[in-house]
Design an enzyme around this catalytic site. Structure first.
Site, PDB file in Angstrom:
ATOM      1  N   HIS A  19     -13.546 -16.140  -1.716  1.00 41.51           N
ATOM      2  CA  HIS A  19     -12.489 -16.124  -3.055  1.00 41.51           C
ATOM      3  C   HIS A  19     -11.991 -17.565  -3.251  1.00 41.51           C
ATOM      4  CE1 HIS A  19     -10.964 -12.020  -1.721  1.00 41.51           C
ATOM      5  NE2 HIS A  19     -12.107 -11.940  -2.565  1.00 41.51           N
TER       6      HIS A  19
ATOM      7  N   THR B  71      -7.680  -8.824   8.287  1.00 35.18           N
ATOM      8  CA  THR B  71      -7.595  -8.447   6.884  1.00 35.18           C
ATOM      9  C   THR B  71      -7.410  -7.003   6.734  1.00 35.18           C
ATOM     10  OG1 THR B  71      -9.303  -7.928   4.831  1.00 35.18           O
ATOM     11  CG2 THR B  71     -10.193  -8.046   7.106  1.00 35.18           C
TER      12      THR B  71
HETATM   13  P1  NAD Z   1      -3.779  -9.018   3.657  1.00 39.36           P
HETATM   14  O1  NAD Z   1      -2.361  -9.638   3.566  1.00 39.36           O
HETATM   15  O2  NAD Z   1      -3.979  -7.902   2.791  1.00 39.36           O
HETATM   16  O3  NAD Z   1      -3.817  -8.213   5.233  1.00 39.36           O
HETATM   17  C1  NAD Z   1      -3.727  -9.129   6.025  1.00 39.36           C
HETATM   18  C2  NAD Z   1      -3.775  -8.291   7.318  1.00 39.36           C
HETATM   19  O4  NAD Z   1      -3.654  -9.107   8.621  1.00 39.36           O
HETATM   20  C3  NAD Z   1      -2.318  -7.322   7.395  1.00 39.36           C
HETATM   21  O5  NAD Z   1      -2.944  -6.070   7.692  1.00 39.36           O
HETATM   22  C4  NAD Z   1      -1.640  -8.165   8.768  1.00 39.36           C
HETATM   23  O6  NAD Z   1      -1.158  -6.776   9.547  1.00 39.36           O
HETATM   24  C5  NAD Z   1      -2.558  -8.646   9.679  1.00 39.36           C
HETATM   25  N1  NAD Z   1      -2.031  -9.495  10.404  1.00 39.36           N
HETATM   26  C6  NAD Z   1      -1.535 -10.621   9.927  1.00 39.36           C
HETATM   27  N2  NAD Z   1      -1.083 -11.658  10.954  1.00 39.36           N
HETATM   28  C7  NAD Z   1      -1.847 -11.086  11.885  1.00 39.36           C
HETATM   29  C8  NAD Z   1      -1.839 -11.589  13.332  1.00 39.36           C
HETATM   30  N3  NAD Z   1      -1.180 -12.686  13.862  1.00 39.36           N
HETATM   31  N4  NAD Z   1      -2.665 -10.628  14.433  1.00 39.36           N
HETATM   32  C9  NAD Z   1      -3.039  -9.425  13.591  1.00 39.36           C
HETATM   33  N5  NAD Z   1      -3.172  -9.281  12.619  1.00 39.36           N
HETATM   34  C10 NAD Z   1      -2.525  -9.759  11.709  1.00 39.36           C
HETATM   35  O7  NAD Z   1      -5.011 -10.074   3.592  1.00 39.36           O
HETATM   36  P2  NAD Z   1      -6.332  -9.835   3.161  1.00 39.36           P
HETATM   37  O8  NAD Z   1      -6.861  -8.726   3.511  1.00 39.36           O
HETATM   38  O9  NAD Z   1      -7.031 -11.231   3.494  1.00 39.36           O
HETATM   39  O10 NAD Z   1      -6.144  -9.780   1.557  1.00 39.36           O
HETATM   40  C11 NAD Z   1      -5.405 -11.097   0.859  1.00 39.36           C
HETATM   41  C12 NAD Z   1      -5.982 -11.690  -0.093  1.00 39.36           C
HETATM   42  O11 NAD Z   1      -4.954 -12.713  -0.161  1.00 39.36           O
HETATM   43  C13 NAD Z   1      -7.388 -12.313   0.036  1.00 39.36           C
HETATM   44  O12 NAD Z   1      -8.244 -12.089  -1.110  1.00 39.36           O
HETATM   45  C14 NAD Z   1      -7.137 -13.847   0.365  1.00 39.36           C
HETATM   46  O13 NAD Z   1      -7.722 -14.445  -0.448  1.00 39.36           O
HETATM   47  C15 NAD Z   1      -5.825 -13.971  -0.049  1.00 39.36           C
HETATM   48  N6  NAD Z   1      -4.764 -14.863   0.871  1.00 39.36           N
HETATM   49  C16 NAD Z   1      -5.436 -15.886   1.472  1.00 39.36           C
HETATM   50  C17 NAD Z   1      -4.294 -16.716   2.381  1.00 39.36           C
HETATM   51  C18 NAD Z   1      -5.034 -17.821   3.106  1.00 39.36           C
HETATM   52  O14 NAD Z   1      -5.959 -18.471   2.636  1.00 39.36           O
HETATM   53  N7  NAD Z   1      -4.455 -18.100   4.227  1.00 39.36           N
HETATM   54  C19 NAD Z   1      -3.009 -16.221   2.613  1.00 39.36           C
HETATM   55  C20 NAD Z   1      -2.599 -15.133   1.668  1.00 39.36           C
HETATM   56  C21 NAD Z   1      -3.504 -14.405   1.036  1.00 39.36           C
END
Ligand code: NAD
Length: 252
Positions: free
Chosen positions: A124, A198
């Site tokens: 992404h 994810t």
């Molecule tokens: P998502 O927000 O859909 O899912 C994240 C998952 O991680 C959730 O199900 C949550 O329960 C789990 N989670 C969070 N912290 C956790 C932990 N400490 N231990 C265990 N589980 C944990 O994220 P996604 O599937 O990556 O999709 C979201 C989109 O958002 C992606 O396309 C990404 O590009 C973007 N995004 C990126 C960032 C980043 O770069 N850090 C931040 C926010 C969103």
């Protein structure tokens, strides 16, 4: 079914020829960057924030762009450090057969932790660069942020006057075809596929486990909340990523 232990997962990883890892926003929450859909997620708390990550709203609405630039200037992305989860994946590369790390994250923390850059596919994009949506102009993000700090609320392209955006793939924007192809090829030849932090709900990245399963790979899901692939997985580990990944790697 008795839930597989970190030791069992480590045994699979030890025996693997090609391990492919897919990470999502959940691996970076322990670095202080909120995810989108978790309990403290940006969209869980403020569903309207989805607009700033959606291309059609960003292009159509200058207010969305101004909000997006304000968010970028103050973003945690610039100060966040890799955590135990990112570092465990560096150790996984040293001690086992990490073939490819596909990340949906735009934060660059796998690079900062020390995973070999050639093994990382940022499916992404990333926030390190800024790009023009009309021409090929591209520059380090600092160039645009300096202009925002100097008073421009929606900086335009210095070459063509077009709309500038971070070099991330927004919703509604095409992925880089070669990145997607490489990620799919890697998943299709994996014998272990590890999905970490994810929700497996953003396509086409969320389809990568299907390629691995078609190759009879073992699928390991490390995520606090359920995902659509849990039933197909050989192991689902719901504890904190910063605790689960180091315990797996310690058992390698
Ligand atoms: P998502 O927000 O859909 O899912 C994240 C998952 O991680 C959730 O199900 C949550 O329960 C789990 N989670 C969070 N912290 C956790 C932990 N400490 N231990 C265990 N589980 C944990 O994220 P996604 O599937 O990556 O999709 C979201 C989109 O958002 C992606 O396309 C990404 O590009 C973007 N995004 C990126 C960032 C980043 O770069 N850090 C931040 C926010 C969103």
């Amino acid at each position: 079914m008795v839930p597989p232990t970190p030791e069992q997962v480590a045994a699979w990883l030890r025996a693997a020829q090609r391990t492919v890892v897919l990470t999502g926003a959940g691996i970076s929450t322990e670095s202080g960057i909120p995810d989108f859909r978790g309990p403290d997620g940006v969209w869980t708390k403020n569903p309207a924030a989805e607009k700033t990550a959606t291309l059609q709203y960003y292009v159509r609405d200058p207010d969305v762009r101004r909000q997006s630039w304000r968010n970028r200037v103050d973003s945690k992305y610039w100060t966040a450090e890799p955590n135990e989860g990112h570092r465990a994946l560096v150790d996984l590369e040293r001690t086992a057969s990490l073939d490819t790390l596909v990340t949906q994250n735009i934060d660059g923390l796998h690079h900062a932790a020390g995973t070999t850059p050639d093994k990382i596919i940022e499916i992404h994009g990333n926030v390190r660069d800024v790009k023009c949506l009309s021409c090929a102009w591209r520059a380090p993000m600092a160039v645009a942020l300096d202009r925002v700090r100097a008073g421009e609320d929606d900086p335009d392209c210095p070459e063509c006057g077009g709309i500038l955006k971070s070099a991330t793939i927004s919703f509604g924007e095409n992925l880089v075809a070669s990145d997607l192809a490489h990620a799919q090829e890697a998943a299709a030849r994996a014998d272990v596929f590890l999905a970490v932090g994810t929700s497996l709900s953003v396509y086409p990245a969320a389809r990568l486990p299907e390629y691995a399963l078609a190759n009879r790979a073992r699928l390991i899901v490390v995520n606090a909340e359920p995902t659509p692939f849990d039933e197909a997985a050989d192991a689902v580990l719901r504890d904190r990523i910063g605790q689960v990944l180091p315990s797996i790697v310690a058992a390698l």
